[in-house]
Design an enzyme around this catalytic site. Structure first.
Site, short mmCIF file in Angstrom:
data_model
loop_
_atom_site.label_atom_id
_atom_site.label_comp_id
_atom_site.label_asym_id
_atom_site.label_seq_id
_atom_site.Cartn_x
_atom_site.Cartn_y
_atom_site.Cartn_z
N LYS A 158 -5.69 14.33 16.29
CA LYS A 158 -5.49 14.55 14.86
C LYS A 158 -5.02 15.97 14.65
CE LYS A 158 -9.30 17.23 13.81
NZ LYS A 158 -8.93 18.58 14.25
N ASP B 162 -16.46 15.99 13.90
CA ASP B 162 -15.29 15.23 13.45
C ASP B 162 -15.15 13.87 14.14
OD1 ASP B 162 -14.61 16.20 15.92
OD2 ASP B 162 -12.75 17.16 15.32
#
Length: 269
Positions: free
Chosen positions: A8, A132
């Site tokens: 990401k 995350d």
């Protein structure tokens, strides 16, 4: 069962305050990109974990894939598995590769053994593995707040852009990045910032870690400047570094090259 955990990027990253538990609250947009590891998990007669690709520091017992298996095993009857991880996404790059591996382990085990866990349940497990990790359960653009594990769905489509990610082989630990950061509240919400044209982002959408790490590692601002010189609409460091990415409307130039020891990934968003 074979799957491909992806990286990401952060579109903006603001460290807003230090928490009583020692972590930091943040605001950022997490956006998935198609730079992938490969992860295969199969039922086996005895537990086995092996790995190829980029070497990962520490023993197998510290790997997030094994930790994800052990976490699920505490609540579900899981048989032994043979787990093979082929590591491609660089570490210490701010790309979330280890977190993705952990989340995809949870996803694969859920399907492979028909645990019927909801996405919400998988996110709750993932939050126990890393700040995350939960993002990679649904793997869609979000505005992330608190420790980076509370999400607001974001209707953001960058499919017309090509992303170039440059990793200059500088491993920046989370402790190093956060050690000098001065938390402060952003002057504008992420929603408002991201609604502006991508070409405007370079003036308004910031990563707080750049001010701390760019003076220490001059290669990083050099990469960012080169991406802008090549025509990027927006370029920034992702996460707490050290990867720098550029967003190019349409395709990126074919003659965009970096020193041979840099890792470079290019792909459509």
């Amino acid at each position: 069962m074979l799957d491909f955990p992806n990286a990401k990027i952060n579109l903006g990253l603001y460290i807003t305050e230090k928490r009583p538990d020692g972590f930091h609250n943040l605001q950022s947009c997490f956006y998935p990109v198609r730079w992938n590891d490969a992860l295969e998990i199969l039922p086996a007669s005895e537990m086995r974990f092996d790995m190829t690709g980029i070497p990962v520091p520490g023993g197998p017992e510290t790997n997030l894939c094994l930790r994800a298996y052990q976490l699920l095993q505490q609540h579900h009857q899981l048989p032994p598995v043979h787990m093979h991880l082929h590591k491609v996404i660089p570490m210490g790059a701010g790309l979330g590769g280890g977190s993705a591996d952990a989340a995809f382990t949870l996803r694969i085990l859920n399907k492979l053994f028909e645990l019927n866990l909801s996405a919400d349940a998988l996110e709750n497990y993932a939050r126990q593995l890393g700040s995350d990790c939960a993002f990679f359960v649904r793997n869609k653009p979000v505005i992330a707040t608190e420790k980076g594990d509370v999400f607001e769905h974001l209707n953001l489509d960058l499919s017309g852009y090509t992303c170039v990610i440059v990793y200059p082989n500088i491993h920046i630990t989370t402790a190093e990045a956060y050690g000098s950061i001065q938390p402060k509240a952003p002057t504008c919400t992420m929603n408002l910032l991201l609604k502006q044209d991508v070409k405007v982002w370079q003036d308004v959408l910031l990563n707080d870690f750049e001010a701390v790490l760019f003076p220490k590692y001059p290669e990083l601002p050099q990469v960012k400047e080169k991406l802008y010189a090549a025509g990027a609409s927006y370029a920034a460091m992702t996460g707490s570094g050290a990867a720098i990415y550029g967003l190019f409307e349409g395709g990126a130039p074919d003659d965009l090259v970096f020193p041979g020891h840099y890792l470079v990934w290019k792909g459509a968003l």
